[in-house]
Design a protein around this motif. Structure first.
Motif, PDB file in Angstrom:
ATOM      1  N   GLY A   1       3.961  24.716 -36.425  1.00 13.18           N
ATOM      2  CA  GLY A   1       5.021  25.376 -37.187  1.00 13.18           C
ATOM      3  C   GLY A   1       4.553  26.625 -37.909  1.00 13.18           C
ATOM      4  O   GLY A   1       5.305  27.231 -38.657  1.00 13.18           O
ATOM      5  N   TYR A   2       3.311  27.035 -37.644  1.00 11.71           N
ATOM      6  CA  TYR A   2       2.774  28.203 -38.353  1.00 11.71           C
ATOM      7  C   TYR A   2       3.567  29.478 -38.063  1.00 11.71           C
ATOM      8  O   TYR A   2       3.834  30.275 -38.955  1.00 11.71           O
ATOM      9  CB  TYR A   2       1.309  28.448 -37.968  1.00 11.71           C
ATOM     10  CG  TYR A   2       0.365  27.407 -38.510  1.00 11.71           C
ATOM     11  CD1 TYR A   2       0.019  27.398 -39.861  1.00 11.71           C
ATOM     12  CD2 TYR A   2      -0.175  26.443 -37.675  1.00 11.71           C
ATOM     13  CE1 TYR A   2      -0.857  26.442 -40.350  1.00 11.71           C
ATOM     14  CE2 TYR A   2      -1.048  25.480 -38.167  1.00 11.71           C
ATOM     15  CZ  TYR A   2      -1.381  25.486 -39.502  1.00 11.71           C
ATOM     16  OH  TYR A   2      -2.236  24.538 -39.985  1.00 11.71           O
ATOM     17  N   SER A   3       3.950  29.670 -36.774  1.00 14.42           N
ATOM     18  CA  SER A   3       4.581  30.956 -36.425  1.00 14.42           C
ATOM     19  C   SER A   3       5.969  31.073 -37.041  1.00 14.42           C
ATOM     20  O   SER A   3       6.496  32.174 -37.173  1.00 14.42           O
ATOM     21  CB  SER A   3       4.632  31.138 -34.911  1.00 14.42           C
ATOM     22  OG  SER A   3       5.509  30.200 -34.333  1.00 14.42           O
TER      23      SER A   3
ATOM     24  N   LYS B   1       6.506  30.218 -40.134  1.00 17.55           N
ATOM     25  CA  LYS B   1       6.271  30.514 -41.552  1.00 17.55           C
ATOM     26  C   LYS B   1       5.471  31.800 -41.773  1.00 17.55           C
ATOM     27  O   LYS B   1       5.672  32.499 -42.754  1.00 17.55           O
ATOM     28  CB  LYS B   1       5.522  29.328 -42.187  1.00 17.55           C
ATOM     29  CG  LYS B   1       5.380  29.430 -43.683  1.00 17.55           C
ATOM     30  CD  LYS B   1       5.166  28.076 -44.326  1.00 17.55           C
ATOM     31  CE  LYS B   1       4.929  28.217 -45.829  1.00 17.55           C
ATOM     32  NZ  LYS B   1       4.861  26.930 -46.510  1.00 17.55           N
ATOM     33  N   TYR B   2       4.533  32.052 -40.864  1.00 18.55           N
ATOM     34  CA  TYR B   2       3.677  33.226 -41.016  1.00 18.55           C
ATOM     35  C   TYR B   2       3.905  34.181 -39.854  1.00 18.55           C
ATOM     36  O   TYR B   2       4.253  33.757 -38.756  1.00 18.55           O
ATOM     37  CB  TYR B   2       2.200  32.826 -41.030  1.00 18.55           C
ATOM     38  CG  TYR B   2       1.855  31.821 -42.087  1.00 18.55           C
ATOM     39  CD1 TYR B   2       1.621  32.213 -43.398  1.00 18.55           C
ATOM     40  CD2 TYR B   2       1.770  30.460 -41.783  1.00 18.55           C
ATOM     41  CE1 TYR B   2       1.310  31.283 -44.387  1.00 18.55           C
ATOM     42  CE2 TYR B   2       1.459  29.519 -42.752  1.00 18.55           C
ATOM     43  CZ  TYR B   2       1.232  29.941 -44.055  1.00 18.55           C
ATOM     44  OH  TYR B   2       0.921  29.020 -45.015  1.00 18.55           O
TER      45      TYR B   2
END
Lengths: 237, 237
Positions: free
Chosen positions: A229-231, A233-234
Motif C-alpha cells: 500500500g506504499y504507492s 500513500k507515498y
C-alpha cells in the motif's frame, strides 16, 4: 543427536549430513507410528531428531509430538525451562527448530506474493472434512486474503482443486495471478504464473504449493507481488 | 555483496557479519526511499542486499522492490532466467532469499500452533483501511482459522488490538489459548500463553506476534498446539 527419525525420502535428502547416525525411517501415512517411535526413543534416553521438510511446525510433525505426549501423559518441557522439582524433573525436553516453510520458499521464487495478509489452507481431506476446507476457502476468498494452498492434489485426491477453484472464482477476477511452485529448491523445481481461470489446466502435483493472488496482487514480467500500500500513500515515480 | 541496505536496527544486528561492507541505513517509515536507494545502487552496477528481519517476503521489503520497479519501468529478471536478448539483456537481476519469518520462529517457541490451516493478519492500519482488516479478522475467526497477528500494537496504535479481540471473541471460546511471543530469538525474547479473554491485559508491543488458537487448538503444560486430526483417525494410547 543420537538418532534421526523421519519419512524415508526426507532422511535420504539429508543423508550426507548425518552419516553414521542411526535412523528411524518410515513411509507415508505412517506418521503416528513414526512419532511414537521417536518419542519412545527419546524417553529411553537416546536423543532423537524428528525431521520434516520445510518447517516442522507448518502442516508437519511438531503438532503430533505434543498431541501424542498429551494423550500418553508424558510431561514435556522446553530446553529453556527450569528442570528443578516436580513434574519438570522427569519431563521430556522438546525443542522445535523452525525452518523455511514451502510458503516462504515458493513466495521467494515467485517474487513477493505474501507481503500482505494471507491465509494458508490444505486441500487434503484425509484428516479434515471437506466442508470445513470449503468454508475456509470461501471465507479467505471473500475477505480478499492471498491464499496459499498446500496439498492441492495427489494421485487419489483429484477433484478437490477443481472445487476450490469454483469457490475462489466466485470472489476473484479470472485474471488474478496464481503462482504455481513445484519442488521448491529441489532439483525438480518448476515455477510458473498463470491466470486463475487457467489453473485447472496447469500441471499440479504432490510437491506443488499454490499462491492465489488477492484483488491487489499484480504480475510484473516473470514475477508476482502483492503491494503493501506504499504507492497509495507515498509518491513513487 | 557490494552494499547492504536496511532499517538501521536490522543493519546493526548483522554488523559482525558484514564488517567492511558499505551500508545504506535508514529509519522507520523511510521504506520507500530505502528501497529506491537500493534499486538505484543496483542499477548503477553495485550489487546491493536489501535486508529485512525474518523473511523478506512476509510483510517486508520484497514487495516494495517489485512495486517500485514496475512503476519506474525498470525491467527485472531472476538469476535463473536467461539474459539473452530483448528486455532481459539490461534487466536488473532480483533474487529474493527466503528466511524464517516471525510466524515460524514464534510458533516453534510456543510448540506447534500452526500445524493446521491459519490466517495471517497485520493490525497496522497505516497503509490498510481498518474496515478491510476488521473484515479479514471476522472471516478468519468465523471459518476457524488459527490467526497469526502481526503488528498488534505500537505507541501510536493502541486501540486496534482491543477491537480485534471483540471481533474474535464473537466466534471463539474465551478460554482459547493465545500465544504471545515478543522478540523471538533475540535477547529480549518473551513467550507466554494466556486465555483469549485475558489477552487485553497481557504485555504486547512493537516486536510481538500473537497466535490465536482455533477451536481445536489445545494447551499442554507450557506449550500450545493445533492437532492435525490424527488422533481422530488413528488410535494413540
Amino acid at each position: 543427536m543420537d538418532c534421526v527419525a523421519g519419512y524415508s525420502l526426507y532422511v535420504d535428502l539429508i543423508e550426507p549430513l548425518i552419516t553414521g547416525t542411526p535412523t528411524l525411517r518410515s513411509g507415508m501415512m505412517r506418521e503416528v507410528e513414526r512419532v511414537e517411535a521417536a518419542i519412545a526413543t527419546a524417553c529411553g534416553g537416546t536423543s532423537c531428531a524428528l525431521i520434516s521438510s520445510g518447517d516442522p511446525g507448518i502442516y508437519a510433525m511438531a503438532g503430533l509430538v505434543f498431541e501424542t505426549c498429551k494423550i500418553k501423559n508424558i510431561p514435556v518441557r522446553s530446553p529453556g525451562a527450569p528442570a528443578a522439582g516436580g513434574l519438570n524433573e522427569a519431563a521430556l525436553v522438546v525443542e522445535v527448530v523452525p525452518g523455511i516453510p514451502a510458503l516462504c520458499a515458493g513466495a521467494a521464487l515467485l517474487g513477493a506474493p505474501l507481503t500482505h495478509d494471507f491465509a494458508v489452507v490444505s486441500l487434503s481431506d484425509l484428516l479434515t472434512p471437506w466442508d470445513v476446507i470449503a468454508q475456509r476457502l470461501e471465507a479467505a476468498a471473500r475477505a480478499d486474503f492471498v491464499i496459499v494452498i498446500y496439498n492441492p492434489k495427489s494421485k487419489k485426491r483429484d477433484w478437490q482443486l477443481g472445487e476450490a477453484l469454483k469457490i475462489i472464482l466466485a470472489h476473484r477476477d479470472p485474471q488474478t495471478p496464481v503462482g504455481i511452485v513445484t519442488g521448491a529448491m529441489r532439483p525438480n523445481q518448476e515455477v510458473r504464473i498463470v491466470p486463475l481461470q487457467e489453473l485447472s489446466e496447469a500441471p499440479v502435483g504432490m510437491q506443488t504449493t499454490l499462491f492465489v493472488g488477492s484483488r491487489s496482487s499484480s504480475r510484473y514480467l516473470d514475477f508476482m507481488f502483492t503491494p503493501r500500500g506504499y504507492s497509495g500513500k507515498y509518491a513513487i515515480r
